[in-house]
Structures are given as C-alpha cells and as structure tokens.
Design an enzyme around this catalytic site. Sequence first.
Site, short mmCIF file in Angstrom:
data_model
loop_
_atom_site.label_atom_id
_atom_site.label_comp_id
_atom_site.label_asym_id
_atom_site.label_seq_id
_atom_site.Cartn_x
_atom_site.Cartn_y
_atom_site.Cartn_z
N ARG A 83 -0.56 -2.69 -6.94
CA ARG A 83 0.42 -3.33 -6.05
C ARG A 83 1.68 -3.73 -6.80
O ARG A 83 2.76 -3.85 -6.21
CB ARG A 83 -0.21 -4.51 -5.32
N GLU A 110 -13.22 -11.97 -15.12
CA GLU A 110 -14.26 -12.97 -14.90
C GLU A 110 -15.64 -12.36 -15.15
O GLU A 110 -16.50 -12.95 -15.79
CB GLU A 110 -14.14 -13.51 -13.47
P1 AMP Z 1 -5.44 -12.19 -13.16
O1 AMP Z 1 -5.59 -11.28 -14.33
O2 AMP Z 1 -6.66 -13.02 -12.91
O3 AMP Z 1 -4.17 -13.01 -13.23
O4 AMP Z 1 -5.33 -11.28 -11.87
C1 AMP Z 1 -4.12 -10.68 -11.51
C2 AMP Z 1 -4.32 -9.27 -11.02
O5 AMP Z 1 -5.44 -9.17 -10.12
C3 AMP Z 1 -3.11 -8.82 -10.23
O6 AMP Z 1 -2.80 -7.49 -10.65
C4 AMP Z 1 -3.53 -8.89 -8.78
O7 AMP Z 1 -3.17 -7.70 -8.10
C5 AMP Z 1 -5.03 -9.07 -8.77
N1 AMP Z 1 -5.48 -10.31 -8.12
C6 AMP Z 1 -6.18 -11.32 -8.70
N2 AMP Z 1 -6.50 -12.26 -7.84
C7 AMP Z 1 -5.99 -11.88 -6.65
C8 AMP Z 1 -5.98 -12.48 -5.33
N3 AMP Z 1 -6.56 -13.66 -5.07
N4 AMP Z 1 -5.34 -11.80 -4.35
C9 AMP Z 1 -4.75 -10.61 -4.59
N5 AMP Z 1 -4.73 -10.01 -5.81
C10 AMP Z 1 -5.33 -10.63 -6.82
#
Ligand code: AMP
Length: 172
Positions: free
Chosen positions: A58, A95
């Site tokens: 995205r 996670e």
């Molecule tokens: P993080 O590495 O945990 O910051 O996760 C970010 C990545 O995971 C981004 O590329 C987002 O597209 C996706 N992502 C993580 N959590 C969500 C969420 N609650 N809603 C949509 N996309 C998410």
Amino acid sequence: MNLGQWIRDVADFPKPGIGFKDLTPLLGNGAAFADSLTQLVRPFRDLQVSCVCAIEARGFIFGAAAAIALGSGFVPLRKPGKLPAQSIGTDYLLEYGSDRLEMHADAVSPGQRVLLVDDVLATGGTLEAATRLVSMAGAEIVGAALLIEIAALGGRARWRESAPLHSVIVFD
Ligand code: AMP
C-alpha cells in the site's frame, strides 16, 4: 478536510486482535485522496527530495503519487524474491515471525536525498527496516511520510533519525 472519516476500521483482520486501518474509502474519494497527498508531502516540498522509497504494497500507492508531487524518482522496497535484478535486503522481526525488505542494489546512490513513504506506522519495525536498507546504500534520509500513525503501538520511538517523521492522521 477531516481525513480520519475516510478510514474504515476492520476488526480482526487479517487475524484476530488486529484492528485493520482500511484506506480504500479514502482512495475511492477523489477529493480525500488528493487532500491526503497534499498533506503527506507538505513538509518535504522544499527539501530537494531526489527519490521516494516506498514500502510494498500500500506504500506504493502513496509513494508513487508523492514522487510525482515532489518531482522525484520512485524506488520500490519489496517483499523477498520479487525484484528481478541484483538486490540488497534486510530482515526484520514481526510480532510473530520475521519478514524481509529488498531493494535493487543500484536503485539509490550514495548522497541521494530519500523520502521514505508507507501507509501505516504501527510498531515501527517495517519503517526501521526501510531506514536500514536505504542507509546501507549510502543515501541520505530526509524524512518519512506516513498516512496513518497508530500512536498506541509506539512505532515513533523506533525512529532514530534527526529527519522528520510526518504522519497525516494520528489515531490513539
Ligand atoms: P509495523 O512494522 O508494525 O509498523 O507495521 C507497518 C506495516 O504493516 C505497514 O506497511 C502497514 O501496511 C502494515 N500494518 C500494520 N498494522 C496495520 C494496521 N492496523 N492496519 C493496516 N496496516 C497495518
């Protein structure tokens, strides 16, 4: 424009316990999409960005539009095994389990001014990996632009750059 109204919360997607931030209502409305882009790139307009590096998948939607708005190039940071030419990569922890981001080895040059773009900042692991990858190539990071920040997940604490981390919509 209050862009938060165009984000749909989908409970338990893609797995139980995750509150998914669905951007498709915003993308489907021309005025909201255009306004989100204006707000996304605003802090970076005068920073001579040479290249937007955006995160699959995205992040590509906003990254490509941001590159056009800033008059810069676009580089995809991809999931493993998708890029055809010689690539560099970095692994990072999720996670549950791990993932990997890859970039073409010749995609950015040392000294180029890179803006990182993604849709959502959650725990910050993905953005941290993107930062590492672009730094490995010797480029200078001028900032990160995200459409949504989920503040409760604390991803901002993992941003160690002196450059700005800018998010358009912040959810608690
Ligand atoms: P993080 O590495 O945990 O910051 O996760 C970010 C990545 O995971 C981004 O590329 C987002 O597209 C996706 N992502 C993580 N959590 C969500 C969420 N609650 N809603 C949509 N996309 C998410």
